[in-house]
Every structure is written in C-alpha cells, then in structure tokens.
Write a protein that holds these residues in place. Structure first.
Motif, PDB file in Angstrom:
ATOM      1  N   UNK A   1       0.807  -1.229   0.000  1.00 31.19           N
ATOM      2  CA  UNK A   1       0.000   0.000   0.000  1.00 31.19           C
ATOM      3  C   UNK A   1       0.841   1.280   0.000  1.00 31.19           C
ATOM      4  N   UNK A   2       2.154   1.138   0.309  1.00 31.41           N
ATOM      5  CA  UNK A   2       2.984   2.351   0.331  1.00 31.41           C
ATOM      6  C   UNK A   2       3.627   2.634  -1.019  1.00 31.41           C
ATOM      7  N   UNK A   3       3.487   1.676  -1.961  1.00 30.60           N
ATOM      8  CA  UNK A   3       4.080   1.878  -3.293  1.00 30.60           C
ATOM      9  C   UNK A   3       3.292   2.942  -4.048  1.00 30.60           C
ATOM     10  N   UNK A   4       4.015   3.694  -4.870  1.00 28.58           N
ATOM     11  CA  UNK A   4       3.382   4.770  -5.641  1.00 28.58           C
ATOM     12  C   UNK A   4       4.021   4.805  -7.030  1.00 28.58           C
ATOM     13  N   UNK A   5       3.219   4.941  -8.093  1.00 24.83           N
ATOM     14  CA  UNK A   5       3.805   4.999  -9.437  1.00 24.83           C
ATOM     15  C   UNK A   5       4.791   6.167  -9.540  1.00 24.83           C
ATOM     16  N   UNK A   6       5.856   5.963 -10.305  1.00 20.93           N
ATOM     17  CA  UNK A   6       6.901   6.990 -10.420  1.00 20.93           C
ATOM     18  C   UNK A   6       6.443   8.086 -11.389  1.00 20.93           C
ATOM     19  N   UNK A   7       5.593   8.982 -10.878  1.00 20.64           N
ATOM     20  CA  UNK A   7       5.101  10.101 -11.689  1.00 20.64           C
ATOM     21  C   UNK A   7       5.276  11.389 -10.904  1.00 20.64           C
ATOM     22  N   UNK A   8       5.406  12.503 -11.639  1.00 19.18           N
ATOM     23  CA  UNK A   8       5.428  13.817 -10.998  1.00 19.18           C
ATOM     24  C   UNK A   8       4.220  14.610 -11.470  1.00 19.18           C
ATOM     25  N   UNK A   9       3.502  15.165 -10.507  1.00 18.68           N
ATOM     26  CA  UNK A   9       2.322  15.976 -10.838  1.00 18.68           C
ATOM     27  C   UNK A   9       2.669  17.467 -10.819  1.00 18.68           C
ATOM     28  N   UNK A  10       3.976  17.779 -10.657  1.00 16.05           N
ATOM     29  CA  UNK A  10       4.383  19.173 -10.442  1.00 16.05           C
ATOM     30  C   UNK A  10       4.001  20.088 -11.602  1.00 16.05           C
ATOM     31  N   UNK A  11       4.076  19.567 -12.858  1.00 16.52           N
ATOM     32  CA  UNK A  11       3.783  20.420 -14.011  1.00 16.52           C
ATOM     33  C   UNK A  11       2.333  20.302 -14.474  1.00 16.52           C
ATOM     34  N   UNK A  12       1.573  19.373 -13.850  1.00 15.96           N
ATOM     35  CA  UNK A  12       0.203  19.094 -14.322  1.00 15.96           C
ATOM     36  C   UNK A  12      -0.731  20.232 -13.948  1.00 15.96           C
ATOM     37  N   UNK A  13      -1.834  20.341 -14.726  1.00 16.91           N
ATOM     38  CA  UNK A  13      -2.783  21.404 -14.398  1.00 16.91           C
ATOM     39  C   UNK A  13      -3.612  21.013 -13.172  1.00 16.91           C
ATOM     40  N   UNK A  14      -4.171  21.994 -12.529  1.00 15.20           N
ATOM     41  CA  UNK A  14      -4.852  21.802 -11.244  1.00 15.20           C
ATOM     42  C   UNK A  14      -6.085  20.936 -11.330  1.00 15.20           C
ATOM     43  N   UNK A  15      -6.709  20.855 -12.543  1.00 14.41           N
ATOM     44  CA  UNK A  15      -7.912  20.028 -12.636  1.00 14.41           C
ATOM     45  C   UNK A  15      -7.655  18.714 -13.385  1.00 14.41           C
ATOM     46  N   UNK A  16      -6.376  18.273 -13.389  1.00 12.26           N
ATOM     47  CA  UNK A  16      -6.077  16.936 -13.925  1.00 12.26           C
ATOM     48  C   UNK A  16      -6.902  15.913 -13.140  1.00 12.26           C
ATOM     49  N   UNK A  17      -7.642  15.042 -13.854  1.00 15.83           N
ATOM     50  CA  UNK A  17      -8.398  13.981 -13.177  1.00 15.83           C
ATOM     51  C   UNK A  17      -7.462  12.790 -12.983  1.00 15.83           C
ATOM     52  N   UNK A  18      -7.182  12.443 -11.737  1.00 15.53           N
ATOM     53  CA  UNK A  18      -6.261  11.345 -11.441  1.00 15.53           C
ATOM     54  C   UNK A  18      -7.079  10.111 -11.028  1.00 15.53           C
ATOM     55  N   UNK A  19      -6.907   9.011 -11.805  1.00 10.78           N
ATOM     56  CA  UNK A  19      -7.715   7.800 -11.602  1.00 10.78           C
ATOM     57  C   UNK A  19      -6.809   6.628 -11.245  1.00 10.78           C
ATOM     58  N   UNK A  20      -7.332   5.732 -10.417  1.00 12.03           N
ATOM     59  CA  UNK A  20      -6.566   4.527 -10.068  1.00 12.03           C
ATOM     60  C   UNK A  20      -7.442   3.300 -10.277  1.00 12.03           C
TER      61      UNK A  20
END
Ligand code: NDP
Length: 288
Positions: free
Chosen positions: A210-229
C-alpha cells in the motif's frame, strides 16, 4: 384453498478464477439480487487452468445465466465461447459471459465500468480529452479501448516493459484506427500541463504494497487533472492521496469495480441495477 405453486429453482451466476477467495464481486451481486427480489445466486469458484474447459461445460449443463472470469482465465476462455463482443475482441480478454438465446457470449465490462465512473462519478466527458495510461496489462487494455471508442483526442501509454507496451499500442491502433503514443517508463513520468486525465492501470499500490506509488510527478500538471486509479484495495491509494493533497479531482478503483458489476448485472438480468446497494455492499466488504 388455492395452493400457490412454488419455485425453488435458483438462477446461477458466478466467477471462475485462481486464486479467487478474495474476490469481493459476489458480495455486491448477491446484495443486488436480494434488493431486486431475485432468486439468483453468485458462486465464487476456484477453477485451475487445466479444468476451465470442464468447468465451462458445467456452465452449459447447468444452464447458468452468466459467469465472470478473473485471473488466469480472461484470455483462455475465448475459444470456449459461442461468440464475443467487438470490445472484448479488441481488448483480447473476456471478464463477463452472458447467455443469449442459449449461446454463451463473451463481453468485457472492465473498461466500460471505468468509463461509466469517469462520466458518472467524476462528471467528466472523455471525448476530446488527452489521457495518459500507466500500464499495458488487461486493465490498461480494457480502459484504453473504451476511452478510444469514447473519442479521446490523444492517448499516451507508458509501460515498464517495452515489448508489452508496444504490442498493446499496435493492437489498439490496428483495431480502433486511432493513433496511440507509447513511452517507455524508465524514469519519472512528468505529467505534461496539457494532460486532462491520468490513469494508473498498473498494480502498483495494491494491497499489501500500500505504500508503493507509481513513479510520476504531478508538479507540471494542471490543477484540474483527473487522477484515476484502477487499484481498489485500498480505495485511497498513495497516488490518489498525492493528487488530493494538490486539490486535484480523483476517481478510485472501487468506482470501476462497482460499475463493471453494475453493467454485468444489467446484461445478465435485463433489469436496472441497484447501484447504491452494490456500492455500499462492496465498501462494507472491503472495510471489514
Ligand atoms: P496485469 O498483470 O495484466 O498488468 C500489470 C501491469 O502493471 C503491467 O503493465 C505491469 O508492467 C505493471 N506493473 C506491475 N508492477 C509494476 C512495477 N513495480 N513498476 C512498473 N509497472 C508495474 O494486471 P491487470 O491489468 O489485470 O491489473 C492491473 C491493476 O488493475 C491491478 O491492481 C488490478 O487489481 C486492477 N484492476 C482493477 C479493476 C477494477 O475494477 N477496479 C478491474 C481489473 C483490474 P510490465 O508490463 O512492465 O510488467
């Protein structure tokens, strides 16, 4: 006194898989059958690969109304069917079998379930959107296929295994006519500022990791990016928690799981599924 004829015969559905004991689908389907007053059952059955053909003969012999397939049977079941839907053929996997006029037809409700979640729970129309999908397994293929059929403008696939990722992209392009981009996922994926939807369709973050996280950066993404899992256990993965911290909208894997079941219920029974009952039954089961 009139004696009412009684009918003790149950209609049968279920799931074949191995392992299958932790599959929670039966809880929500049985809750839905009860809520609709149907004398239907959902059997969670462990079937080893070498017994799938025999088990499937059992489906025919017992006149079962339908069956779900999970690991490792989603591809192996295809030669045993009488027919297959266009979407399941493109995806290359079947998770739901429906009896129609005595014939057993293969469908795939995983991607449709995801799509319904995006539209209904997140309130987003994917048409014309730019989407990045992490992963190239069965879930990624199902989600990508339905998103392309729903008219997304751009689809980027990122996968650790290059061969598997390229194969998925070329299958999607050949079967849908759409152009799909592939990126080998070897370094941190920086989600670009014009991306509208990000989907984790890998198993990263799935219980017990449960502590694993995909290696992605959201730093440049827009504020209303829909993030789905796609991961539904836990419902709030670390990726979704990270997105929530940034105030981004999110869609959890429970939504996809519930809606794939809702669509399956409607295919089997021809009735409108009691969505709220199914959602609650699943949430309660996973919270135990
Ligand atoms: P597959 O085994 O078919 O595919 C797994 C994918 O995850 C592959 O793309 C694999 O990459 C990638 N992956 C796994 N571990 C890592 C890692 N450490 N780093 C990078 N990539 C990794 O699984 P499925 O597609 O069937 O399932 C994927 C997830 O979706 C699971 O968590 C499953 O529970 C969930 N799911 C949810 C559903 C729902 O209704 N919510 C329905 C179906 C699935 P590679 O090719 O490089 O190995």
């Amino acid at each position: 006194m009139d004696i009412m004829p009684r009918n003790y015969k149950a209609e049968l559905t279920g799931v074949f898989g191995q392992p299958v004991a932790e599959n929670p689908t039966g809880v929500m389907q049985e809750a839905a059958f009860a809520a609709c007053g149907l004398n239907w059952r959902y059997l969670t059955v462990e079937v080893p690969s070498e017994q799938l053909a025999d088990a499937f003969r059992g489906v025919r012999a017992m006149g079962m109304r339908g069956i779900n397939l999970t690991i490792p049977h989603k591809v192996a079941v295809i030669p045993l069917l009488d027919g297959i839907s266009q979407e399941a053929r493109i995806i290359g996997a079947v998770n739901t079998v429906v009896r129609r006029d005595g014939a057993l037809i293969g469908e795939n409700t995983d991607g449709k379930g995801f799509l319904r979640g995006v539209q209904q729970d997140a309130g987003v129309d994917p048409r014309g959107k730019r989407v990045a999908i992490l992963g190239a397994g069965g879930a990624a293929r199902a989600i990508a296929t339905e998103l392309l059929l729903a008219g997304v403008a751009e689809l980027h696939v990122l996968n650790r295994g290059i061969e598997r990722g390229l194969e998925m992209v070329s299958d999607l392009e050949r079967n849908t006519g759409a152009r799909v981009r592939f990126g080998p996922w070897t370094n941190t994926y920086v989600v670009p500022s014009d991306m509208d939807i990000l989907v984790n369709a890998t198993s990263i973050g799935l219980y017990p990791d449960v502590h694993a996280i995909p290696d992605v950066s959201l730093a440049a993404a827009k504020g209303d990016l829909l993030v789905c899992d796609a991961v539904f256990n836990p419902p709030v993965t670390r990726l979704l928690a990270l997105a929530k911290d940034r105030g981004m909208p999110t869609l959890d894997g429970l939504s996809m799981l519930v809606y794939q079941g809702v669509i399956g219920f409607e295919m089997w029974t021809g009735l409108k599924a009691p969505e709220a009952v199914m959602k609650e039954a699943l949430r309660a089961a996973l919270a135990e």
